[in-house]
Design a protein around this motif. Sequence first.
Motif, PDB file in Angstrom:
ATOM      1  N   LEU A   5     -25.358  54.873  -4.552  1.00  0.00           N
ATOM      2  CA  LEU A   5     -26.406  54.794  -5.378  1.00  0.00           C
ATOM      3  C   LEU A   5     -27.735  54.302  -4.526  1.00  0.00           C
ATOM      4  O   LEU A   5     -27.478  53.549  -3.546  1.00  0.00           O
ATOM      5  CB  LEU A   5     -25.998  53.509  -6.443  1.00  0.00           C
ATOM      6  N   SER A  11     -30.497  55.530 -11.823  1.00  0.00           N
ATOM      7  CA  SER A  11     -29.823  56.906 -12.407  1.00  0.00           C
ATOM      8  C   SER A  11     -28.240  56.797 -11.653  1.00  0.00           C
ATOM      9  O   SER A  11     -28.128  56.364 -10.242  1.00  0.00           O
ATOM     10  CB  SER A  11     -30.280  58.062 -11.981  1.00  0.00           C
ATOM     11  N   PHE A  12     -27.350  57.229 -12.358  1.00  0.00           N
ATOM     12  CA  PHE A  12     -26.075  57.722 -12.041  1.00  0.00           C
ATOM     13  C   PHE A  12     -25.865  59.250 -12.021  1.00  0.00           C
ATOM     14  O   PHE A  12     -26.311  59.987 -12.817  1.00  0.00           O
ATOM     15  CB  PHE A  12     -25.244  57.096 -12.890  1.00  0.00           C
ATOM     16  N   ALA A  25     -18.921  56.439  -8.203  1.00  0.00           N
ATOM     17  CA  ALA A  25     -20.118  55.743  -7.134  1.00  0.00           C
ATOM     18  C   ALA A  25     -19.911  54.433  -6.578  1.00  0.00           C
ATOM     19  O   ALA A  25     -19.122  53.835  -7.006  1.00  0.00           O
ATOM     20  CB  ALA A  25     -21.554  55.955  -7.980  1.00  0.00           C
ATOM     21  N   GLY A  28     -25.609  50.004  -5.666  1.00  0.00           N
ATOM     22  CA  GLY A  28     -26.529  49.594  -6.444  1.00  0.00           C
ATOM     23  C   GLY A  28     -26.605  48.275  -6.516  1.00  0.00           C
ATOM     24  O   GLY A  28     -26.060  47.457  -5.826  1.00  0.00           O
ATOM     25  N   ARG A  34     -29.444  48.319 -14.876  1.00  0.00           N
ATOM     26  CA  ARG A  34     -28.527  49.294 -14.305  1.00  0.00           C
ATOM     27  C   ARG A  34     -27.059  49.302 -15.361  1.00  0.00           C
ATOM     28  O   ARG A  34     -26.360  50.124 -15.604  1.00  0.00           O
ATOM     29  CB  ARG A  34     -28.249  49.110 -13.139  1.00  0.00           C
ATOM     30  N   ALA A  38     -25.416  52.227 -17.275  1.00  0.00           N
ATOM     31  CA  ALA A  38     -23.890  52.685 -16.929  1.00  0.00           C
ATOM     32  C   ALA A  38     -23.317  52.597 -18.132  1.00  0.00           C
ATOM     33  O   ALA A  38     -22.409  53.643 -18.336  1.00  0.00           O
ATOM     34  CB  ALA A  38     -23.416  51.803 -15.837  1.00  0.00           C
ATOM     35  N   ILE A  43     -19.774  54.592 -17.938  1.00  0.00           N
ATOM     36  CA  ILE A  43     -19.420  54.273 -16.654  1.00  0.00           C
ATOM     37  C   ILE A  43     -19.495  52.738 -16.662  1.00  0.00           C
ATOM     38  O   ILE A  43     -20.274  51.918 -17.236  1.00  0.00           O
ATOM     39  CB  ILE A  43     -20.697  54.512 -15.553  1.00  0.00           C
ATOM     40  N   TRP A  55     -18.264  51.552  -8.984  1.00  0.00           N
ATOM     41  CA  TRP A  55     -18.549  52.425 -10.620  1.00  0.00           C
ATOM     42  C   TRP A  55     -17.442  53.225 -11.026  1.00  0.00           C
ATOM     43  O   TRP A  55     -17.078  54.065 -10.141  1.00  0.00           O
ATOM     44  CB  TRP A  55     -19.945  52.800 -10.693  1.00  0.00           C
TER      45      TRP A  55
END
Length: 210
Positions: A5, A11-12, A25, A28, A34, A38, A43, A55
């Motif tokens: 990240l 963004s994911f 991921a 971050g 965030r 998620a 997520i 994540w």
Amino acid sequence: MIFQLDDQDLSFPHPKYAEEDGLLAVGGDLSPDRLLLAYNNGIFPWFSDDSPILWYAPHERFVIFPERLKVSKSMKQVLRKAEFKVTVNTVFEQVIRQCAKIERKDQDGTWITNDMIDAYIGLHKSGYAHAIEVWQEDQLVGGLYGVLIGQVFCGESMFSKVPNASKTALIHLFQFFDLKFVDCQFHTDHLASMGGEMISQEDYLNILNT
């Protein structure tokens, strides 16, 4: 492929790209924006003190639908006897810190790190994270906490110091909130006995986004 990240970009990748174990991921931060992004995309973070932020977006999710919640005869008796007092969002920090103290099988230490605690206290203050608290003789004996996304409660952890306290918290969760389902993330025998079942990632996201 595990995605790295960007610290500046919230963004994911799509959850469908997660590894077999659900890892999607790394990196971050745990900022409120965030975290909420998620959860809105199916997520969640799960990591330990000695690892970077990880994540996850499992390809199957363990959930409990309100109409399929199983309450045993013995549990119904506990509820009728009113052995516990149940509250919501009165001692959120106490609940998350109690959850962090739990020693779990096959796990060295806790995944509820100090950074996680601070992040979810922040989400609670913003009105997104909630706790159900179970009391016995003015002592906090059980509870759970998680993040509410629309009508989906993303459960993070629960604890119980006396028998039936965590079950009481889960049952009352459905009474306090109008939910499509509770996301339990991963299978446990305890939650399976109360009606937990696996659904596909696709079904999970469809329900989450409707």
